[in-house]
Structures are given as C-alpha cells and as structure tokens.
Design a protein around this motif. Structure first.
Motif, PDB file in Angstrom:
ATOM      1  N   ASP A 177      -6.446 -11.959  -8.093  1.00 22.86           N
ATOM      2  CA  ASP A 177      -6.501 -12.993  -7.057  1.00 22.86           C
ATOM      3  C   ASP A 177      -5.427 -12.806  -5.995  1.00 22.86           C
ATOM      4  O   ASP A 177      -5.539 -13.339  -4.888  1.00 22.86           O
ATOM      5  CB  ASP A 177      -6.354 -14.387  -7.686  1.00 22.86           C
ATOM      6  N   GLU A 178      -4.371 -12.076  -6.354  1.00 23.31           N
ATOM      7  CA  GLU A 178      -3.274 -11.859  -5.407  1.00 23.31           C
ATOM      8  C   GLU A 178      -3.566 -10.719  -4.430  1.00 23.31           C
ATOM      9  O   GLU A 178      -2.829 -10.514  -3.465  1.00 23.31           O
ATOM     10  CB  GLU A 178      -1.979 -11.543  -6.165  1.00 23.31           C
ATOM     11  N   VAL A 179      -4.637  -9.982  -4.676  1.00 26.60           N
ATOM     12  CA  VAL A 179      -4.962  -8.829  -3.826  1.00 26.60           C
ATOM     13  C   VAL A 179      -5.559  -9.300  -2.502  1.00 26.60           C
ATOM     14  O   VAL A 179      -6.572 -10.000  -2.479  1.00 26.60           O
ATOM     15  CB  VAL A 179      -5.957  -7.888  -4.543  1.00 26.60           C
ATOM     16  N   THR A 180      -4.922  -8.926  -1.404  1.00 24.91           N
ATOM     17  CA  THR A 180      -5.423  -9.281  -0.073  1.00 24.91           C
ATOM     18  C   THR A 180      -6.415  -8.217   0.388  1.00 24.91           C
ATOM     19  O   THR A 180      -6.430  -7.099  -0.140  1.00 24.91           O
ATOM     20  CB  THR A 180      -4.272  -9.354   0.941  1.00 24.91           C
ATOM     21  N   PRO A 181      -7.238  -8.540   1.406  1.00 28.25           N
ATOM     22  CA  PRO A 181      -8.174  -7.526   1.922  1.00 28.25           C
ATOM     23  C   PRO A 181      -7.459  -6.258   2.383  1.00 28.25           C
ATOM     24  O   PRO A 181      -7.975  -5.152   2.183  1.00 28.25           O
ATOM     25  CB  PRO A 181      -8.848  -8.251   3.101  1.00 28.25           C
ATOM     26  N   ASP A 182      -6.276  -6.401   2.988  1.00 29.19           N
ATOM     27  CA  ASP A 182      -5.549  -5.215   3.459  1.00 29.19           C
ATOM     28  C   ASP A 182      -5.059  -4.370   2.282  1.00 29.19           C
ATOM     29  O   ASP A 182      -5.095  -3.141   2.326  1.00 29.19           O
ATOM     30  CB  ASP A 182      -4.355  -5.629   4.329  1.00 29.19           C
ATOM     31  N   MET A 183      -4.607  -5.047   1.224  1.00 31.53           N
ATOM     32  CA  MET A 183      -4.173  -4.316   0.018  1.00 31.53           C
ATOM     33  C   MET A 183      -5.353  -3.545  -0.577  1.00 31.53           C
ATOM     34  O   MET A 183      -5.213  -2.389  -0.997  1.00 31.53           O
ATOM     35  CB  MET A 183      -3.629  -5.286  -1.026  1.00 31.53           C
ATOM     36  N   ARG A 184      -6.503  -4.212  -0.625  1.00 28.22           N
ATOM     37  CA  ARG A 184      -7.686  -3.550  -1.188  1.00 28.22           C
ATOM     38  C   ARG A 184      -8.085  -2.345  -0.342  1.00 28.22           C
ATOM     39  O   ARG A 184      -8.462  -1.289  -0.869  1.00 28.22           O
ATOM     40  CB  ARG A 184      -8.852  -4.538  -1.270  1.00 28.22           C
ATOM     41  N   ARG A 185      -7.983  -2.498   0.986  1.00 22.98           N
ATOM     42  CA  ARG A 185      -8.310  -1.396   1.895  1.00 22.98           C
ATOM     43  C   ARG A 185      -7.418  -0.184   1.620  1.00 22.98           C
ATOM     44  O   ARG A 185      -7.879   0.951   1.547  1.00 22.98           O
ATOM     45  CB  ARG A 185      -8.144  -1.853   3.343  1.00 22.98           C
ATOM     46  N   LYS A 186      -6.127  -0.443   1.451  1.00 29.68           N
ATOM     47  CA  LYS A 186      -5.178   0.647   1.193  1.00 29.68           C
ATOM     48  C   LYS A 186      -5.421   1.283  -0.180  1.00 29.68           C
ATOM     49  O   LYS A 186      -5.310   2.497  -0.346  1.00 29.68           O
ATOM     50  CB  LYS A 186      -3.748   0.134   1.315  1.00 29.68           C
ATOM     51  N   ALA A 187      -5.754   0.447  -1.151  1.00 33.39           N
ATOM     52  CA  ALA A 187      -6.047   0.969  -2.491  1.00 33.39           C
ATOM     53  C   ALA A 187      -7.328   1.801  -2.470  1.00 33.39           C
ATOM     54  O   ALA A 187      -7.413   2.848  -3.137  1.00 33.39           O
ATOM     55  CB  ALA A 187      -6.189  -0.182  -3.474  1.00 33.39           C
ATOM     56  N   LYS A 188      -8.307   1.347  -1.699  1.00 33.09           N
ATOM     57  CA  LYS A 188      -9.564   2.093  -1.579  1.00 33.09           C
ATOM     58  C   LYS A 188      -9.304   3.468  -0.965  1.00 33.09           C
ATOM     59  O   LYS A 188      -9.833   4.487  -1.446  1.00 33.09           O
ATOM     60  CB  LYS A 188     -10.553   1.306  -0.709  1.00 33.09           C
ATOM     61  N   ALA A 189      -8.474   3.493   0.080  1.00 40.21           N
ATOM     62  CA  ALA A 189      -8.130   4.770   0.718  1.00 40.21           C
ATOM     63  C   ALA A 189      -7.403   5.682  -0.264  1.00 40.21           C
ATOM     64  O   ALA A 189      -7.597   6.897  -0.264  1.00 40.21           O
ATOM     65  CB  ALA A 189      -7.270   4.532   1.952  1.00 40.21           C
ATOM     66  N   THR A 190      -6.579   5.088  -1.119  1.00 41.59           N
ATOM     67  CA  THR A 190      -5.859   5.879  -2.128  1.00 41.59           C
ATOM     68  C   THR A 190      -6.827   6.422  -3.164  1.00 41.59           C
ATOM     69  O   THR A 190      -6.786   7.602  -3.527  1.00 41.59           O
ATOM     70  CB  THR A 190      -4.772   5.026  -2.808  1.00 41.59           C
ATOM     71  N   ASN A 191      -7.735   5.566  -3.648  1.00 45.09           N
ATOM     72  CA  ASN A 191      -8.732   5.997  -4.645  1.00 45.09           C
ATOM     73  C   ASN A 191      -9.535   7.203  -4.149  1.00 45.09           C
ATOM     74  O   ASN A 191      -9.665   8.211  -4.837  1.00 45.09           O
ATOM     75  CB  ASN A 191      -9.693   4.848  -4.968  1.00 45.09           C
ATOM     76  N   PHE A 192     -10.088   7.061  -2.942  1.00 45.04           N
ATOM     77  CA  PHE A 192     -10.922   8.143  -2.417  1.00 45.04           C
ATOM     78  C   PHE A 192     -10.084   9.313  -1.938  1.00 45.04           C
ATOM     79  O   PHE A 192     -10.516  10.468  -2.004  1.00 45.04           O
ATOM     80  CB  PHE A 192     -11.838   7.623  -1.307  1.00 45.04           C
ATOM     81  N   GLY A 193      -8.871   9.022  -1.469  1.00 42.38           N
ATOM     82  CA  GLY A 193      -7.984  10.100  -1.045  1.00 42.38           C
ATOM     83  C   GLY A 193      -7.605  11.004  -2.191  1.00 42.38           C
ATOM     84  O   GLY A 193      -7.575  12.228  -2.067  1.00 42.38           O
ATOM     85  N   ILE A 194      -7.336  10.407  -3.349  1.00 46.43           N
ATOM     86  CA  ILE A 194      -6.974  11.182  -4.542  1.00 46.43           C
ATOM     87  C   ILE A 194      -8.110  12.128  -4.921  1.00 46.43           C
ATOM     88  O   ILE A 194      -7.894  13.275  -5.312  1.00 46.43           O
ATOM     89  CB  ILE A 194      -6.646  10.243  -5.736  1.00 46.43           C
ATOM     90  N   VAL A 195      -9.343  11.639  -4.784  1.00 49.23           N
ATOM     91  CA  VAL A 195     -10.512  12.467  -5.085  1.00 49.23           C
ATOM     92  C   VAL A 195     -10.493  13.743  -4.246  1.00 49.23           C
ATOM     93  O   VAL A 195     -10.907  14.810  -4.689  1.00 49.23           O
ATOM     94  CB  VAL A 195     -11.824  11.670  -4.821  1.00 49.23           C
ATOM     95  N   TYR A 196      -9.992  13.637  -3.020  1.00 49.07           N
ATOM     96  CA  TYR A 196      -9.957  14.785  -2.112  1.00 49.07           C
ATOM     97  C   TYR A 196      -8.593  15.479  -2.106  1.00 49.07           C
ATOM     98  O   TYR A 196      -8.296  16.255  -1.206  1.00 49.07           O
ATOM     99  CB  TYR A 196     -10.347  14.352  -0.698  1.00 49.07           C
ATOM    100  N   GLY A 197      -7.746  15.168  -3.094  1.00 52.58           N
ATOM    101  CA  GLY A 197      -6.452  15.837  -3.205  1.00 52.58           C
ATOM    102  C   GLY A 197      -5.532  15.543  -2.051  1.00 52.58           C
ATOM    103  O   GLY A 197      -4.808  16.420  -1.579  1.00 52.58           O
ATOM    104  N   ILE A 198      -5.532  14.298  -1.570  1.00 55.42           N
ATOM    105  CA  ILE A 198      -4.774  13.936  -0.379  1.00 55.42           C
ATOM    106  C   ILE A 198      -3.266  14.017  -0.644  1.00 55.42           C
ATOM    107  O   ILE A 198      -2.800  13.779  -1.751  1.00 55.42           O
ATOM    108  CB  ILE A 198      -5.165  12.516   0.108  1.00 55.42           C
TER     109      ILE A 198
END
Length: 883
Positions: free
Chosen positions: A702-723
């Motif tokens: 519940d503490e996760v803001t939309p911006d936090m989720r956006r950054k986490a999403k970028a991290t999730n998919f970024g890791i997949v591409y070896g960012i």
C-alpha cells in the motif's frame, strides 16, 4: 601481343598496414578457431583491387626472412627502435602466405635480405626483359626504384588508396630524382629504420644540399669549399654516418635470388584451394564473390529436363520425386508472380517457366497431398505463392531456409545463394547476381538460364538436407524445427493471406487532422523562437537554439550542433522550442511512416497483408514488414489512434485481443529458479509493486506510489536486458549511485536471478552459445573478446537471449495451438496478427464468449513453467477499441 606486366608487393609492409587499417575492430575479425583475421581480410581486399586495376601477367609478394640482414651486420641498431610486432599480426602472416598460394600468387623470401631487396632485384630483371612493373608498398623508400618502366604505388589510407610514383611525380612531390632519395636519406637519416644521418640535418636541408651538389659523394668532395658554419661542421664530423646511412638506405638490386620471371607468372585463383581457405577463415563475403562460372565441374553434374504436360504425370508418379522449388520474381510474394517451377529426384531435375502447368489437376493434387514428401526452400513463401493458383500446398517436411536459420542465428540470411555459399556450395548465384540490382534488375533473356538457376536450387536443397537434419539432431533442435518452425510457417502463411481490413477513410481523416496539428505546433515553435526556420533542418535548428536563443550546446557533430532526440530531451525542461520540436518530430513520423505509409500498402481487397519474417532476429522473435504492424507507436495518443483504422472484415464481427502478461519475467522466474520471484507469480502479486517494496524498503504494498512502481518496473525489465547502473539511471531519471543501490537491492531480493546471470555467462564462455528452453541457439563469438565493450555486450546477450528467446518460442507454440483449436472447433474466427506478446483475431460476435474461454486456456498451456502464464483478453469494434 599483350605486354607483360609484373606486380611486386612488399608483403611485410602491406600486411602491417592491413593490420592497423582495421585494428580498432580487431576482436570482430576472428574465425571459429579464434584466429585473428583482420590483416588477412584487408590484405585480400588489396589483392582483389590490384588484380582488377593492374591485370598483371606476373606477380610476386616478397617478405622479410628475419630480423638479421646484411644491414644489421653493418649497423647493429638498424631498425632497433621499432616496437615488437603485435602477436595478433604475427599469427596471421603464415595464413597470408596460404592465401597467396590459393590465389595463384608466388611469394618469396631470402635469408639475409629484406623484401625491398628482392623487389628491387626483380624490378630490374623485369625492366631488362621489357616488362611494365608496378610495385605496391607502404614504404616510400621504395620510390627510389622508380623509372620510366617501373611505377611505385604507395599506400595512403590503410591499403585502400594508393599514390602512384613515377619519376616525374617523385621530383614534383619530393623535390629530387628517384636515384637521389638514398642521398637524402644518407644526410637526414631515418628514425623509422633507426639509422643516424648527419646531426641537425633535416629533410629540407638535405633536399637543398642534394639539389646543389647532386649526391652525397659530390657534396663531400666540395664540403671544404663551403663557408664555415655549424652545418659544415656537422657534415664533416658525421661523414662516416652519412655514407653508412646512404648504404643502409640503398636497395640492393643484385640479390642472389633463386627465382626467375617465369616463376612469377600469374594464371589466376586456385578455386578449390581458395574456397577451402575462405571457409577456414569464415570469410563469407569473399566466398559469395567467387566467380561461379569457373565451377564448371559442378554444373556438369546437374542434369535437368523441361517439365511439360507430356511428362509431368510420369514424374509425379515417381516416388523418388521429392524436391520442389517455386521461383518467385521479386521480394514481395503477395504481389509478385511465380516465373518458374522445378521438381527433382536424387539424380535428375525437371524445370519449366510455363506456370500454367500449376493448373494441371495431377500437379495440383500432388502439391496438396500431405502424405507426399516435399523438400523445399522457404515454406511460407511457397504456400502464399501457390495460393494464388487455388493450391493449398501441403506435405513439406524440410525447409532449407528455416534449417539454416536455426543452425546459425548470427547469419540471418534469407537469400538462397548466400546461404548456399555459406554452406560450401559455390555454384549457386545470389538473387542479385542472377537477376541484377536496382534499375539493372531484369528477368533472364533466355529460358535455359532460368532452368539452370532453378536446377541449382533443387540441387542445393538435395545436397544440404541430410547434413542440416543431422546437425539439428546433434543440437537437440530437431523438435524445434519439426514441431515449431515448420508448423509456424504454415500458420503465418494463413495469417498473411487472410490479412487485416484497414479503413482508408479513417487514415485519410487522421492525415488531415495530423496535418493541422503539425501546423499548430509549427506556429508555436516560431512564436517561441521569435523567427521562422526549417524545423526539419538540424543545422538551422541548431543555430536557432544555440546561437540565437543562447542555449548551451550539449554535443557537436562534424556539421555543427547536435539536435538529436537525446539532446532535445535534455533541453525540453528549459526550452519550449526543444519540447515542441520533439512533439513535432513524433507526430511528423506518425504522419509519414504510419498513416501515409499504411495508405500506400492497402490492397484492392481493402486489407494490408504484412509479411512475417521468420528468419531475421537472433532471439527467434518474428518481424513484420510491408507494412510493419509491430512498431505502430502506442505511447502517445496520436499513435494509438492509428489502430482505429483496423477493423474486422465483416460488420457484425469484432477485433479480439489476447496478450501474455509479463511473459519474459515469468520465464526469468522459471529459468533462474528464484524462489522469491516464483512465489510472487504463484501468489499473483503485482510483481512491480513487489519489487518496489524491497527497493524502497517499504513494509506494505500500500505504500508503493505510482512513481515507485514505475521505477521498479524499469528495474525488473532492465535486469532482463542486463542493464547497467548508468543505463538504469538514465532510463528512470535517478543518479547512478541510486541506480546502483536499486540493482543491488534487486539482486538481494532475487538472488537466484544473479546466479542465473553468472551461470549463463559461464555457459557461453565454455560453449560459445546460449539457448532457450526449446534449444533455440544463439552463438556468441565475442564472448572472449579483448575489447571490454564488445565482450560486455556479448555477456548481456548471454543473459537475455534465453529469456527473450524462450518468450518468443512460447508465443509461437501458442499460435500453432490456437490455429489448430480454431480449425478443430470449426470456428469462423480468424487469427490475423502477432504483435510481440499479443495475438489479434477477428471474431463473429456469437463466438466471442467461446474465444474468451479457449484462448487463455490454449495460450496458458503453450509450455509448462514453474510459474503460471497469464493471458489477458479484450475485444471491440476496432483494434483501438479492443485495447
């Protein structure tokens, strides 16, 4: 009578130049055994250019025999300051000599002498016999050999550009006659060869003295007459050095060589040896250039007869007839015509350019019989091309194109001739070689040329079939070939033939609306800038932003200021002009590429028939062309609205969309075996919110803001591409330090992912490839590259390919299964498009409920993973409404 022409090449000098011409991409040029090949490659390019421009009757490449020569006996430090030859070049020199042998060019070296001396002696021998002689070198010292019959061509840029020295050019360029070059060297010395000359005498002084006195000898006969000066003093003190240096600079013209001019006779390439050498070096481009007409022995083995109505039934009834080729003239088989057909047994081929034979009932039945084995090249093209003749082609058990693609992903060639040459078959021309290129492209003038071309293709299928099938089996890729790629080609053919309806009026209205929108933005830009200019001109925009408006330039190019997207994105927060130019460019691209582009490719049936390229990407992903329906922009509203033009064919039908949710992350959870990630998917957590909790150290979702989720999403998919931390910081607008913490927190949360990545890199290093869950391979020749950037990219590819490639395999299986389900249930619904992880159907309204049930079930069960696959469906009157 043709005049004899002798070409003499300074082997060491040119090899050195060749090596450093492509030194910056050294690690890109290695063969399968790890041998560096850049010098060999460039040297061969030089040979081809010289052979073409000079057309020699005789040719010799001379090499140094070693470091010890008569010159080192005279002066111990001769060439003593030269750095050690790079080992990467040294390892290539023996292979350059192999190359010369394969090209029919004599090479020679002689103990105690340099290549220069061999060349000097041979040039004078050629001159005495009336030969015209051309010397090719990277060393200007050889210009001393120039005469009216001997030209010295010196490499200027790498080895691709040569400057030709005649006696007149030597005088014009160097200010002395060719024979006086050694006198100049005697006075000034040579820092490259490390002999001294006279102290304080440089090139200008040396030229001045030799122009006045003619030679070193004459200078010293008159040195006492010179007025007293430091120069005179240095000349007297260094007299011995001057004479020694002149002798060191003098090329020996009387070397006791053991060869004669007849030994250097050039009669052309040894084709068999050259093909073998090119294969060993992995020189596929050189292989493709080999003159196939010289392979007469291959042509003589290939027998063909004309296929006609009199013999076709007998040929079709022959159970040994199992090779088929349908020749289509042009790149787009939806629009282009069949111009020839060929059938074959193991020892004979039957060809025709009379395509009316396709209407022969016996031929139609044979082509449609799924129980008759047919081995072909490009199944999808064959199905679509024959569909125009109302033939439902069936029975293909082998597709050479698909097999070649699976066996070598780094090639991704679709041209039959290129694939054949890559597989050691040199007699088959490429499409470009056979038909011509651009404006010169044309059908052959004689039917027998086409017959020969089709026969060669049939023969190549026969030659490669068993070899390819064995390799697929060795790689455990036979199931991938038989159960995925072959069936998928049939599904894609059906989808392409079906096409999707496009409302041209909707696009025309959009074209008009976007035109007005562009005018409004243009007006805003002019007002903000305070002047009018060509917005599409980067140069004019740069002047406006960085000179007239005084913004600080971020990056410069050779032609002025950079106004790239990256630059404008950095400026948009402080400059409305930069912000609006970005918007202008986006809408302009949507207007030209997608709206206008789509209008151009609507066919008379009011549909677009995209072509899916099955053999392009190295991950196994499909690509869509003419038109590309996978790249329609959806991040801005103007792009999304393009989908409003895509409709079902019938008015009372709807567009139905089904989309895999986070399929790559689910594959990662499965492949890595990470317990935390698997639990998140099994418990149906929001994976991005779940990741955000850990990255930001939160106690509750519940503490996760939309911006936090956006950054986490970028991290999730970024890791997949070896960012990297740099890439992640740039993507989500945080500092590099913060990004580094994000990645560290991610790996702490999902330790199995970090282990998977390390394991994949190690696997690639040990095996040279990585593979998907279904054994789709990607070879990584750069995994051991010395260059950090090149090696790092290969490592990121090793991490990503099994994930992205497995996701691609999953949707391919889903497409095959969906097509089978639609047919099995006698549904009218049609599968129309595949866009990344999404499938698009057109569906009668009374079948929507059925599809809402069977599509998720079918797609979910495409593969069994340790986590559930999830499919979301939607539908609407247009593709836009469905999404």
């Amino acid at each position: 009578m043709v005049k004899n022409k002798l070409v003499l090449v300074d082997g060491n000098s040119v090899a050195f130049r060749a090596f450093f011409a492509m030194h910056n991409v050294l690690d890109k040029f290695t063969n399968s055994e790890g041998l560096h090949t850049n010098a060999i490659y460039v040297f061969n390019n030089m040979l081809e250019a010289i052979l073409k421009s000079e057309n020699p009757t005789h040719m010799l490449v001379a090499f140094d025999a070693g470091k010890t020569t008569f010159r080192t006996e005279m002066f111990d430090d001769y060439k003593g300051t030269r750095s050690k030859t790079p080992s990467e070049l040294m390892e290539q020199l023996p292979y350059i000599k192999e190359l010369l042998q394969a090209r029919g060019i004599k090479n020679y070296e002689l103990e105690n002498f340099e290549a220069d001396d061999i060349i000097g002696t041979m040039s004078r021998l050629g001159q005495s016999e009336g030969f015209e002689t051309v010397i090719v070198t990277g060393d200007k010292d050889l210009t001393q050999l120039t005469t009216n019959n001997i030209t010295v061509a010196v490499t200027v840029k790498g080895v691709s550009e040569l400057e030709k020295y005649t006696p007149d050019h030597v005088l014009e360029k160097l200010g002395v006659e060719p024979k006086q070059i050694i006198d100049i060297k005697g006075l000034m010395g040579d820092t490259s060869d490390n002999y001294p000359g006279v102290e304080k005498v440089g090139e200008k002084t040396a030229i001045k003295l030799i122009n006045e006195y003619g030679s070193v000898e004459n200078l010293y006969e008159h040195v006492d007459e010179m007025k007293k000066s430091k120069l005179r003093e240095h000349l007297i003190n260094d007299k011995d050095k001057a004479f020694m240096s002149k002798k060191l600079a003098t090329i020996n013209l009387e070397v006791p060589i053991e060869i004669n001019l007849d030994d250097t006779k050039y009669e052309g390439d040894n084709i068999d040896e050259l093909i073998k050498f090119y294969k060993e070096m992995d020189f596929k481009s050189f292989l493709s250039r080999i003159d196939t007409t010289s392979e007469g022995k291959n042509e003589s083995k290939i027998n063909f007869e004309i296929l006609n109505n009199d013999n076709i039934v007998e040929i079709l009834n022959n159970k040994k007839t199992k090779y088929l080729h349908v020749e289509v003239y042009g790149d787009n088989y939806h629009l282009d015509s069949i111009i020839g057909v060929g059938l074959g047994t193991d020892d004979k081929y039957f060809v025709t350019d009379d395509v009316s034979l396709l209407t022969n009932p016996a031929f139609k039945n044979w082509l449609e019989d799924e129980n008759i084995e047919k081995n072909i090249f490009d199944l999808k093209k064959t199905i679509v091309a024959l569909k125009k003749y109302d033939i439902n082609f069936s029975g293909a058990s082998f597709d050479l194109l698909l097999a070649a693609y699976l066996l070598d992903k780094n090639s991704n060639q679709s041209d039959f001739g290129t694939i054949a040459k890559n597989c050691d078959i040199s007699y088959l021309e490429t499409e470009e070689e056979f038909y011509g290129k651009g404006a010169k492209r044309a059908l052959p003038t004689e039917s027998k040329e086409l017959y020969r071309f089709i026969s060669f293709k049939l023969n190549a299928i026969k030659e490669l079939k068993d070899k390819f099938l064995n390799l697929l089996k060795e790689n455990s890729q036979d199931s991938l070939f038989d159960e995925i790629e072959i069936p998928l080609a049939k599904v894609l053919a059906d989808m392409e033939v079906q096409g999707i309806t496009v409302n041209a009026q909707t696009l025309l209205q959009m074209q008009n609306d976007l035109g007005k929108r562009l005018e409004e933005i243009q007006k805003d830009i002019y007002e903000e800038a305070g002047e009018e200019f060509n917005i599409n001109s980067p140069k004019q925009l740069g002047v406006v932003l960085f000179e007239h408006m005084g913004l600080k330039p971020i990056k410069k190019t050779k032609t002025g200021y950079s106004t790239s997207v990256e630059v404008l994105e950095q400026l948009e927060l402080i400059s409305p002009v930069a912000r609006d130019v970005l918007k202008y460019r986006q809408i302009s691209k949507i207007q030209s590429t997608y709206v206008t582009g789509l209008l151009k490719v609507i066919q008379p049936d009011n549909k677009v028939h995209t072509r899916y390229i099955q053999t392009l990407t190295q991950t196994g992903r499909l690509s869509s062309i003419e038109p590309n329906l996978q790249n329609i922009p959806i991040r801005i509203d103007e792009g999304k609205k393009i989908r409003k033009a895509f409709l079902p064919e019938q008015d009372d039908w709807e567009i139905f969309s089904s989309d895999y949710s986070q399929v790559e992350l689910r594959v990662l959870a499965h492949i890595s075996g990470d317990e935390n990630m698997q639990k998140a998917f099994k418990d149906n957590y929001d994976i991005h919110a779940h990741t955000a909790m850990n990255i930001f150290d939160l106690n509750s979702v519940d503490e996760v803001t939309p911006d936090m989720r956006r950054k986490a999403k970028a991290t999730n998919f970024g890791i997949v591409y070896g960012i990297s931390d740099y890439g992640l910081a740039k993507n989500i607008g945080i500092t590099r330090k913060e990004a580094s913490k994000f990645i560290a927190a991610y790996f702490e949360q999902y330790p199995g992912v970090k282990k998977y990545m390390d394991d994949m890199i190690k696997f690639a290093q040990d095996n040279g490839y990585v593979e998907t869950l279904m054994h789709r391979r990607r070879y990584l020749p750069d995994i051991h590259a010395k260059n950090f950037s090149i090696r790092s990219f290969a490592e990121r590819t090793a991490m990503n390919t099994p994930i992205q490639g497995s996701a691609a395999d999953i949707i391919k299986v889903a497409m095959i299964n969906m097509q089978n389900v639609l047919k099995k249930n006698n549904l009218k619904s049609k599968m129309l498009l595949q866009v990344h992880d999404e499938l698009i159907f057109e569906v009668p309204k009374n079948e929507i409920e059925i599809l809402e049930n069977i599509v998720p079930k079918t797609m979910d069960s495409a593969i069994r993973l340790d986590v559930p696959l999830k499919v979301e469906t939607s539908h609407g009157k247009t593709w836009y409404d469905a999404k």
